[in-house]
Design a protein around this motif. Structure first.
Motif, PDB file in Angstrom:
ATOM      1  N   ARG A  59       0.842  -1.201   0.000  1.00 17.55           N
ATOM      2  CA  ARG A  59       0.000   0.000   0.000  1.00 17.55           C
ATOM      3  C   ARG A  59       0.874   1.247   0.000  1.00 17.55           C
ATOM      4  NH1 ARG A  59      -4.537  -1.977  -0.217  1.00 17.55           N
ATOM      5  NH2 ARG A  59      -5.503  -3.390   1.224  1.00 17.55           N
ATOM      6  N   VAL A  60       0.359   2.296  -0.647  1.00 16.25           N
ATOM      7  CA  VAL A  60       1.017   3.608  -0.630  1.00 16.25           C
ATOM      8  C   VAL A  60      -0.050   4.649  -0.305  1.00 16.25           C
ATOM      9  CG1 VAL A  60       2.287   5.335  -1.953  1.00 16.25           C
ATOM     10  CG2 VAL A  60       2.720   2.906  -2.350  1.00 16.25           C
ATOM     11  N   PHE A  61       0.253   5.506   0.662  1.00 18.71           N
ATOM     12  CA  PHE A  61      -0.630   6.593   1.049  1.00 18.71           C
ATOM     13  C   PHE A  61       0.094   7.908   0.794  1.00 18.71           C
ATOM     14  CE2 PHE A  61      -1.442   2.971   3.775  1.00 18.71           C
ATOM     15  CZ  PHE A  61      -2.811   2.835   3.728  1.00 18.71           C
ATOM     16  N   SER A  62      -0.618   8.874   0.275  1.00 20.79           N
ATOM     17  CA  SER A  62      -0.037  10.185   0.004  1.00 20.79           C
ATOM     18  C   SER A  62      -0.561  11.194   1.015  1.00 20.79           C
ATOM     19  CB  SER A  62      -0.407  10.635  -1.407  1.00 20.79           C
ATOM     20  OG  SER A  62       0.088  11.923  -1.648  1.00 20.79           O
ATOM     21  N   HIS A  63       0.333  11.992   1.567  1.00 22.15           N
ATOM     22  CA  HIS A  63      -0.019  13.036   2.515  1.00 22.15           C
ATOM     23  C   HIS A  63      -0.251  14.309   1.717  1.00 22.15           C
ATOM     24  CE1 HIS A  63       0.936  15.285   6.448  1.00 22.15           C
ATOM     25  NE2 HIS A  63      -0.246  14.710   6.545  1.00 22.15           N
ATOM     26  N   LYS A  64      -1.468  14.775   1.680  1.00 28.57           N
ATOM     27  CA  LYS A  64      -1.833  15.875   0.789  1.00 28.57           C
ATOM     28  C   LYS A  64      -1.680  17.242   1.445  1.00 28.57           C
ATOM     29  CE  LYS A  64      -4.988  13.008  -1.860  1.00 28.57           C
ATOM     30  NZ  LYS A  64      -4.548  11.746  -1.406  1.00 28.57           N
ATOM     31  N   THR A  65      -0.561  17.471   2.093  1.00 33.80           N
ATOM     32  CA  THR A  65      -0.261  18.784   2.662  1.00 33.80           C
ATOM     33  C   THR A  65       1.177  19.136   2.316  1.00 33.80           C
ATOM     34  OG1 THR A  65       0.598  18.006   4.779  1.00 33.80           O
ATOM     35  CG2 THR A  65      -1.790  18.284   4.630  1.00 33.80           C
ATOM     36  N   ASP A  66       1.584  20.324   2.706  1.00 36.13           N
ATOM     37  CA  ASP A  66       2.972  20.746   2.484  1.00 36.13           C
ATOM     38  C   ASP A  66       3.913  20.173   3.536  1.00 36.13           C
ATOM     39  OD1 ASP A  66       2.207  22.206   0.279  1.00 36.13           O
ATOM     40  OD2 ASP A  66       1.909  24.044   1.430  1.00 36.13           O
ATOM     41  N   SER A  67       3.356  19.508   4.536  1.00 37.66           N
ATOM     42  CA  SER A  67       4.152  18.986   5.635  1.00 37.66           C
ATOM     43  C   SER A  67       4.297  17.471   5.499  1.00 37.66           C
ATOM     44  CB  SER A  67       3.465  19.336   6.959  1.00 37.66           C
ATOM     45  OG  SER A  67       4.180  18.804   8.031  1.00 37.66           O
ATOM     46  N   ASP A  77      -2.962  -4.245  17.084  1.00 33.39           N
ATOM     47  CA  ASP A  77      -3.615  -5.315  16.332  1.00 33.39           C
ATOM     48  C   ASP A  77      -3.236  -5.309  14.845  1.00 33.39           C
ATOM     49  OD1 ASP A  77      -4.976  -3.119  15.372  1.00 33.39           O
ATOM     50  OD2 ASP A  77      -6.935  -3.768  16.101  1.00 33.39           O
ATOM     51  N   ASN A  78      -2.345  -4.422  14.439  1.00 37.43           N
ATOM     52  CA  ASN A  78      -1.830  -4.307  13.063  1.00 37.43           C
ATOM     53  C   ASN A  78      -2.873  -3.856  12.044  1.00 37.43           C
ATOM     54  OD1 ASN A  78       0.758  -5.266  13.851  1.00 37.43           O
ATOM     55  ND2 ASN A  78      -0.046  -7.337  13.789  1.00 37.43           N
ATOM     56  N   LYS A  79      -4.037  -3.410  12.489  1.00 39.35           N
ATOM     57  CA  LYS A  79      -5.097  -2.993  11.568  1.00 39.35           C
ATOM     58  C   LYS A  79      -4.964  -1.538  11.130  1.00 39.35           C
ATOM     59  CE  LYS A  79      -8.507  -6.277  13.227  1.00 39.35           C
ATOM     60  NZ  LYS A  79      -9.819  -6.435  13.870  1.00 39.35           N
ATOM     61  N   PHE A  80      -4.230  -0.735  11.900  1.00 34.00           N
ATOM     62  CA  PHE A  80      -4.108   0.685  11.615  1.00 34.00           C
ATOM     63  C   PHE A  80      -2.647   1.118  11.665  1.00 34.00           C
ATOM     64  CE2 PHE A  80      -8.314   0.054  13.360  1.00 34.00           C
ATOM     65  CZ  PHE A  80      -9.109   0.711  12.436  1.00 34.00           C
ATOM     66  N   VAL A  81      -2.370   2.201  10.940  1.00 37.46           N
ATOM     67  CA  VAL A  81      -1.050   2.819  10.972  1.00 37.46           C
ATOM     68  C   VAL A  81      -1.254   4.294  11.297  1.00 37.46           C
ATOM     69  CG1 VAL A  81       1.024   3.343   9.651  1.00 37.46           C
ATOM     70  CG2 VAL A  81      -0.184   1.222   9.243  1.00 37.46           C
ATOM     71  N   ALA A  82      -0.579   4.767  12.334  1.00 34.95           N
ATOM     72  CA  ALA A  82      -0.675   6.173  12.720  1.00 34.95           C
ATOM     73  C   ALA A  82       0.563   6.908  12.234  1.00 34.95           C
ATOM     74  CB  ALA A  82      -0.797   6.305  14.232  1.00 34.95           C
ATOM     75  N   THR A  83       0.353   8.120  11.712  1.00 37.00           N
ATOM     76  CA  THR A  83       1.467   8.934  11.241  1.00 37.00           C
ATOM     77  C   THR A  83       1.366  10.319  11.859  1.00 37.00           C
ATOM     78  OG1 THR A  83       0.252   9.765   9.320  1.00 37.00           O
ATOM     79  CG2 THR A  83       1.544   7.746   9.024  1.00 37.00           C
ATOM     80  N   SER A  84       2.502  10.967  11.974  1.00 37.15           N
ATOM     81  CA  SER A  84       2.516  12.360  12.411  1.00 37.15           C
ATOM     82  C   SER A  84       3.382  13.157  11.452  1.00 37.15           C
ATOM     83  CB  SER A  84       3.045  12.485  13.839  1.00 37.15           C
ATOM     84  OG  SER A  84       4.402  12.107  13.893  1.00 37.15           O
ATOM     85  N   SER A  85       3.149  14.462  11.459  1.00 39.38           N
ATOM     86  CA  SER A  85       3.907  15.365  10.601  1.00 39.38           C
ATOM     87  C   SER A  85       4.040  16.696  11.325  1.00 39.38           C
ATOM     88  CB  SER A  85       3.199  15.548   9.256  1.00 39.38           C
ATOM     89  OG  SER A  85       1.975  16.225   9.448  1.00 39.38           O
ATOM     90  N   GLU A  86       4.585  17.671  10.644  1.00 42.67           N
ATOM     91  CA  GLU A  86       4.720  18.998  11.235  1.00 42.67           C
ATOM     92  C   GLU A  86       3.430  19.808  11.135  1.00 42.67           C
ATOM     93  OE1 GLU A  86       8.112  20.616   9.259  1.00 42.67           O
ATOM     94  OE2 GLU A  86       9.459  19.164  10.164  1.00 42.67           O
ATOM     95  N   SER A  87       2.358  19.206  10.609  1.00 41.56           N
ATOM     96  CA  SER A  87       1.086  19.909  10.442  1.00 41.56           C
ATOM     97  C   SER A  87       0.228  19.895  11.706  1.00 41.56           C
ATOM     98  CB  SER A  87       0.296  19.287   9.286  1.00 41.56           C
ATOM     99  OG  SER A  87      -0.106  17.979   9.635  1.00 41.56           O
ATOM    100  N   ASN A  88       0.735  19.334  12.801  1.00 42.13           N
ATOM    101  CA  ASN A  88       0.031  19.248  14.081  1.00 42.13           C
ATOM    102  C   ASN A  88      -1.173  18.320  14.041  1.00 42.13           C
ATOM    103  OD1 ASN A  88       1.830  21.010  15.358  1.00 42.13           O
ATOM    104  ND2 ASN A  88       0.708  22.775  14.588  1.00 42.13           N
ATOM    105  N   TYR A  89      -1.205  17.387  13.091  1.00 45.01           N
ATOM    106  CA  TYR A  89      -2.260  16.388  13.007  1.00 45.01           C
ATOM    107  C   TYR A  89      -1.648  15.001  13.105  1.00 45.01           C
ATOM    108  CZ  TYR A  89      -5.633  19.853  11.351  1.00 45.01           C
ATOM    109  OH  TYR A  89      -6.466  20.932  11.251  1.00 45.01           O
ATOM    110  N   ILE A  90      -2.456  14.074  13.599  1.00 46.31           N
ATOM    111  CA  ILE A  90      -2.108  12.655  13.552  1.00 46.31           C
ATOM    112  C   ILE A  90      -3.098  12.018  12.593  1.00 46.31           C
ATOM    113  CG2 ILE A  90      -1.976  10.487  14.829  1.00 46.31           C
ATOM    114  CD1 ILE A  90      -1.264  12.183  17.306  1.00 46.31           C
ATOM    115  N   ASP A  91      -2.583  11.426  11.533  1.00 39.77           N
ATOM    116  CA  ASP A  91      -3.420  10.743  10.554  1.00 39.77           C
ATOM    117  C   ASP A  91      -3.356   9.247  10.827  1.00 39.77           C
ATOM    118  OD1 ASP A  91      -4.279  12.908   8.680  1.00 39.77           O
ATOM    119  OD2 ASP A  91      -2.104  13.154   8.497  1.00 39.77           O
TER     120      ASP A  91
END
Length: 105
Positions: A59-67, A77-91
């Motif tokens: 799988r490939v996910f694209s982060h649609k911000t400048d950060s 449980d391996n069902k989700f992946v959490a990411t963080s960036s400098e945009s102050n959000y957790i996706d």
């Protein structure tokens, strides 16, 4: 620039060839709890999930911000992946079907 080499920890031999994945510098890697997958994030604003031992990109996910993404982690449980960036959000992405599950501020 965005390549990964995996090694067997029992005999320290490289598993397959280096993987050329990202166009930007890889900023984090996380292994699933069952060690069947790993996820990488990079300055190219992509999150990639790879299968082990085939070392194929699932799988490939694209982060649609400048950060770009900075950190990545699998859920217990391996069902989700959490990411963080400098945009102050957790996706949070669904690692099974590929959709974005949550966006937390």
């Amino acid at each position: 620039y965005g390549s990964i080499s995996l090694y067997n920890t029992d005999n320290y031999e490289m598993i397959g060839d280096p993987i050329n994945t990202h166009c930007g510098r890889i900023t984090d890697i996380s292994f699933s709890q069952d060690n069947e997958k790993f996820a990488t994030v990079s300055e190219d604003s992509l999150l990639e999930i790879h299968c082990i031992p085939e070392i194929i990109c699932e799988r490939v996910f694209s982060h649609k911000t400048d950060s770009p993404f900075r950190r990545v982690s699998f859920s217990p449980d391996n069902k989700f992946v959490a990411t963080s960036s400098e945009s102050n959000y957790i996706d949070i992405y669904n690692a099974i079907d590929g959709g974005q599950a949550y966006k937390l501020k």
